[in-house]
Design a protein around this motif. Structure first.
Motif, PDB file in Angstrom:
ATOM      1  N   TYR A  49     -34.665 -21.377 -63.846  1.00  0.00           N
ATOM      2  CA  TYR A  49     -33.991 -22.664 -64.002  1.00  0.00           C
ATOM      3  C   TYR A  49     -32.665 -22.374 -64.693  1.00  0.00           C
ATOM      4  O   TYR A  49     -32.636 -21.816 -65.790  1.00  0.00           O
ATOM      5  N   HIS A  74     -33.672 -22.631 -59.380  1.00  0.00           N
ATOM      6  CA  HIS A  74     -33.719 -24.084 -59.544  1.00  0.00           C
ATOM      7  C   HIS A  74     -32.506 -24.506 -60.370  1.00  0.00           C
ATOM      8  O   HIS A  74     -32.446 -24.265 -61.574  1.00  0.00           O
ATOM      9  N   TYR A  75     -31.552 -25.130 -59.703  1.00  0.00           N
ATOM     10  CA  TYR A  75     -30.303 -25.544 -60.347  1.00  0.00           C
ATOM     11  C   TYR A  75     -30.578 -26.770 -61.219  1.00  0.00           C
ATOM     12  O   TYR A  75     -31.072 -27.782 -60.749  1.00  0.00           O
ATOM     13  N   ARG A  76     -30.209 -26.679 -62.499  1.00  0.00           N
ATOM     14  CA  ARG A  76     -30.273 -27.817 -63.411  1.00  0.00           C
ATOM     15  C   ARG A  76     -28.873 -28.064 -63.970  1.00  0.00           C
ATOM     16  O   ARG A  76     -28.329 -27.217 -64.686  1.00  0.00           O
ATOM     17  N   GLU A  82     -29.858 -32.903 -66.563  1.00  0.00           N
ATOM     18  CA  GLU A  82     -31.053 -32.525 -65.811  1.00  0.00           C
ATOM     19  C   GLU A  82     -31.955 -31.575 -66.597  1.00  0.00           C
ATOM     20  O   GLU A  82     -33.047 -31.262 -66.145  1.00  0.00           O
ATOM     21  N   HIS A  83     -31.493 -31.152 -67.763  1.00  0.00           N
ATOM     22  CA  HIS A  83     -32.335 -30.336 -68.644  1.00  0.00           C
ATOM     23  C   HIS A  83     -33.083 -31.201 -69.656  1.00  0.00           C
ATOM     24  O   HIS A  83     -33.807 -30.672 -70.503  1.00  0.00           O
ATOM     25  N   THR A  85     -35.030 -33.915 -68.649  1.00  0.00           N
ATOM     26  CA  THR A  85     -36.079 -34.658 -67.953  1.00  0.00           C
ATOM     27  C   THR A  85     -37.444 -34.289 -68.532  1.00  0.00           C
ATOM     28  O   THR A  85     -37.623 -33.199 -69.078  1.00  0.00           O
ATOM     29  N   TYR A  88     -38.844 -30.893 -67.418  1.00  0.00           N
ATOM     30  CA  TYR A  88     -38.172 -29.719 -67.982  1.00  0.00           C
ATOM     31  C   TYR A  88     -38.544 -29.533 -69.450  1.00  0.00           C
ATOM     32  O   TYR A  88     -38.812 -28.408 -69.898  1.00  0.00           O
ATOM     33  N   HIS A  95     -35.128 -27.531 -74.457  1.00  0.00           N
ATOM     34  CA  HIS A  95     -34.301 -27.928 -73.304  1.00  0.00           C
ATOM     35  C   HIS A  95     -33.042 -27.081 -73.146  1.00  0.00           C
ATOM     36  O   HIS A  95     -31.930 -27.599 -72.953  1.00  0.00           O
TER      37      HIS A  95
END
Length: 282
Positions: A49, A74-76, A82-83, A85, A88, A95
């Motif tokens: 990630y 997995h692009y965050r 998006e880190h 969520t 995650y 995070h």
């Protein structure tokens, strides 16, 4: 039971994989190779990630690509939170990126991930972490700690993240002082760890992946040009030894349309135009 190999053949193989010519290092290499062969690499791919422009992601991503470790990406996007969520945070309550998932477990912190990869994929990667030689591993660990605790913790906000647009720009006098202090720290790193070209030998170790990725990210501002020559030469040696780094740094080649080199080229002029004390985030 004979292996059919002469001592010279074992010594030559040890040298090829980064071990020095001393009997102790040749023995350490032979023992490490035997352990690798007895164990074998994990068959499960590593799930990484990441975000392509993170100074802490780059060493892990480049290492995985360079070693040919099976993986999924997995692009965050941190800029879109998006880190943060729930899924995650369940993997990594801090995070941060990078985070990896492997064989049902979650791991974070780039230095720890690099060590883990060398241990779980020994035939592919053990040579980058001392080939099971405790003394070489300790030297590599010392260099990794200096990268994180010495250079990154003390100076990254001023000479890396300011150029990337994630920290306020300093005044010219302050920026010059920060760069002078960074150079002093890096010169000590060079003297202590790079006598043979890389940390602990003539070929890159995981500590070199970590440090050179950080140095590479200084190109987003005026800082890289101000580095002492021996550190720029060190970075150039690494780039030549690890072609995979240039691939992941280029958004036209890494599959994500965003690479640290593209980002830095865009950021450099924005940094120059930004007023001191301001944070110009992209």
């Amino acid at each position: 039971m004979s292996t059919g190999l002469t001592f010279k053949q074992i010594a030559d193989a040890a040298k090829e994989h980064g071990a020095a010519g001393t009997p102790e290092e040749i023995v350490a290499f032979a023992l490490g190779f035997a352990r690798s062969a007895a164990g074998s690499d994990s068959k499960e791919p590593v799930e990484l990630y990441f975000m392509p422009i993170s100074p802490n992601v780059l060493p892990v991503w480049a290492f995985i690509e360079h070693c040919g470790i099976p993986h999924k990406l997995h692009y965050r996007d941190l800029l879109k939170a998006e880190h943060m969520t729930p899924d995650y945070i369940a993997m990594n309550p801090y995070h941060t990126i990078p985070t990896i998932t492997h064989e049902g477990h979650h791991f974070h912190e780039s230095s720890s991930i690099l060590r883990y990869l060398c241990k779980i994929f020994p035939t592919l990667a053990a040579k980058y972490y001392g080939n099971f030689d405790p003394k070489r591993q300790c030297l590599i660990d010392m260099a990794l700690d200096e990268r994180q605790i010495g250079v990154y913790a003390k100076f990254s906000e001023k000479v890396v993240y300011a150029g990337m647009g994630f920290a306020a720009k300093e005044s010219p006098v302050e920026a010059s002082q920060s760069m002078s202090q960074t150079n002093a720290r890096l010169k000590t790193f060079h003297t202590r760890f790079l006598a043979e070209g890389f940390v602990g030998g003539s070929t890159p170790s995981i500590a070199d992946f970590s440090m050179c990725a950080l140095i590479h990210c200084m190109k987003s501002g005026p800082f890289y040009d101000s580095l002492v020559p021996e550190i720029r030469d060190y970075h150039d040696r690494f780039m030549e030894a690890v072609p995979a780094f240039a691939k992941i740094a280029d958004g036209t080649k890494n599959g994500f349309d965003l690479g640290i080199d593209d980002y830095m080229a865009e950021r450099r002029q924005k940094y120059n135009d930004c007023k001191p004390g301001f944070l110009d985030n992209r």
